[in-house]
Design a protein around this motif. Structure first.
Motif, short mmCIF file in Angstrom:
data_model
loop_
_atom_site.label_atom_id
_atom_site.label_comp_id
_atom_site.label_asym_id
_atom_site.label_seq_id
_atom_site.Cartn_x
_atom_site.Cartn_y
_atom_site.Cartn_z
N ARG A 185 42.02 25.28 36.69
CA ARG A 185 43.13 24.94 37.57
C ARG A 185 44.42 25.68 37.23
NH1 ARG A 185 42.86 19.56 39.69
NH2 ARG A 185 44.73 20.14 40.81
N VAL A 186 44.49 26.27 36.02
CA VAL A 186 45.64 27.10 35.65
C VAL A 186 45.44 28.44 36.34
CG1 VAL A 186 46.92 28.20 33.78
CG2 VAL A 186 45.93 25.94 33.43
N ARG A 187 46.36 28.77 37.25
CA ARG A 187 46.21 30.03 37.99
C ARG A 187 46.64 31.21 37.13
NH1 ARG A 187 49.35 30.95 42.50
NH2 ARG A 187 50.97 29.76 41.50
N ILE A 188 45.86 32.25 37.16
CA ILE A 188 46.21 33.51 36.52
C ILE A 188 46.38 34.50 37.66
CG2 ILE A 188 45.54 35.26 34.86
CD1 ILE A 188 45.20 32.76 33.33
N HIS A 189 47.60 34.91 37.89
CA HIS A 189 47.89 35.79 39.02
C HIS A 189 48.27 37.16 38.48
CE1 HIS A 189 50.28 36.85 42.81
NE2 HIS A 189 49.01 36.94 43.07
N VAL A 190 47.52 38.19 38.89
CA VAL A 190 47.75 39.55 38.42
C VAL A 190 48.38 40.35 39.56
CG1 VAL A 190 46.71 41.62 37.46
CG2 VAL A 190 45.77 39.37 36.87
N HIS A 191 49.63 40.75 39.36
CA HIS A 191 50.31 41.63 40.32
C HIS A 191 49.99 43.07 39.95
CE1 HIS A 191 52.97 38.41 41.86
NE2 HIS A 191 52.90 37.95 40.63
N ALA A 192 49.87 43.91 40.95
CA ALA A 192 49.60 45.32 40.68
C ALA A 192 50.78 45.94 39.95
CB ALA A 192 49.34 46.06 41.99
N PRO A 193 50.53 46.67 38.86
CA PRO A 193 51.64 47.32 38.16
C PRO A 193 52.15 48.52 38.95
CG PRO A 193 49.56 47.84 37.09
CD PRO A 193 49.26 46.88 38.19
N HIS A 206 49.06 46.66 32.76
CA HIS A 206 49.11 45.37 32.06
C HIS A 206 48.28 45.50 30.79
CE1 HIS A 206 51.14 43.35 35.30
NE2 HIS A 206 50.20 43.72 36.16
N PRO A 207 48.89 45.30 29.62
CA PRO A 207 48.14 45.42 28.37
C PRO A 207 47.01 44.39 28.25
CG PRO A 207 50.48 45.49 27.92
CD PRO A 207 50.33 45.12 29.36
N ALA A 208 47.24 43.18 28.71
CA ALA A 208 46.21 42.13 28.65
C ALA A 208 45.76 41.84 30.08
CB ALA A 208 46.77 40.87 28.01
N SER A 209 44.49 41.53 30.22
CA SER A 209 43.95 41.23 31.54
C SER A 209 44.00 39.73 31.80
CB SER A 209 42.49 41.71 31.62
OG SER A 209 41.69 40.92 30.74
N GLY A 210 43.70 39.35 33.02
CA GLY A 210 43.61 37.93 33.36
C GLY A 210 42.52 37.25 32.54
N ARG A 211 41.43 37.96 32.29
CA ARG A 211 40.34 37.43 31.46
C ARG A 211 40.82 37.20 30.02
NH1 ARG A 211 35.16 40.59 32.18
NH2 ARG A 211 35.02 39.22 33.98
N ASP A 212 41.64 38.12 29.50
CA ASP A 212 42.21 37.95 28.16
C ASP A 212 43.07 36.70 28.09
OD1 ASP A 212 41.10 40.32 27.14
OD2 ASP A 212 42.87 41.51 27.69
N VAL A 213 43.89 36.49 29.11
CA VAL A 213 44.78 35.33 29.14
C VAL A 213 43.96 34.04 29.15
CG1 VAL A 213 46.47 34.07 30.55
CG2 VAL A 213 46.70 36.54 30.22
N ARG A 214 42.94 33.98 29.99
CA ARG A 214 42.11 32.78 30.08
C ARG A 214 41.39 32.52 28.75
NH1 ARG A 214 41.79 29.63 33.98
NH2 ARG A 214 42.19 31.14 35.61
N ALA A 215 40.93 33.58 28.08
CA ALA A 215 40.25 33.42 26.80
C ALA A 215 41.19 32.85 25.73
CB ALA A 215 39.66 34.75 26.34
#
Length: 170
Positions: free
Chosen positions: A32-40, A46-55
């Motif tokens: 339920r925590v949204r990870i929103h990746v805006h295009a750089p 982006h050094p870390a990915s959305g998958r990295d953040v979730r992990a």
């Protein structure tokens, strides 16, 4: 005589439970925590990915991300090449991680995961703990708390995400 059941370790009220216990009971699923990746922007990544953040969030646990609504990987606001901005916590429940120059981004992955994100999670935990709902004036105490939070969790998160390579017996 009426005997009460053994209630050792149980609080009288859900509201008097310690905050970590409240968080575990009330936390919504991590999905339920949204990870929103805006295009750089061109020349940035982006050094870390959305998958990295979730992990990282999964490794830290619900008591840290309880109340967190969104983590955004976004473009740097008002980019000034003379200053470096890695992340920011905005109350309530928003963490922003900013793009970096493309040639530096790959080298900054671990720094963004284990230092910046954990530091910003420390700010989130502090704001949530004291129930701050608006913009919070940062003080040196807030920064010390966020640094201590990151220092405390960094070894555990690193071990969970980057386990040592198995060594073969001789």
């Amino acid at each position: 005589m009426v005997r009460l059941p053994n209630t050792a370790g149980v609080s009288r009220s859900l509201r008097t439970d310690p905050r970590p216990r409240q968080a575990l009971r009330r936390a919504t699923p991590l999905e339920r925590v949204r990870i929103h990746v805006h295009a750089p922007r061109p020349g940035f990544a982006h050094p870390a990915s959305g998958r990295d953040v979730r992990a990282v969030l999964d490794a830290v646990g619900a008591s840290a991300w309880y109340g967190l609504r969104v983590v955004e990987l976004r473009q740097t606001e008002d980019f000034d090449p003379r200053s470096l901005v890695y992340g920011r916590t905005r109350a309530p429940g928003e963490i922003f991680l900013y793009e970096q120059r493309e040639h530096e981004a790959a080298a900054l992955r671990d720094f963004m995961r284990f230092d910046v994100l954990l530091h910003e999670l420390g700010h989130h935990v502090l704001q949530h703990r004291v129930r701050k709902v608006g913009s919070v004036q940062r003080t040196s105490d807030h920064e010390r708390f966020a640094e201590a939070f990151a220092d405390r969790w960094k070894p555990a998160v690193q071990a969970a995400l980057d386990p040592p390579a198995c060594q073969e017996p001789d």
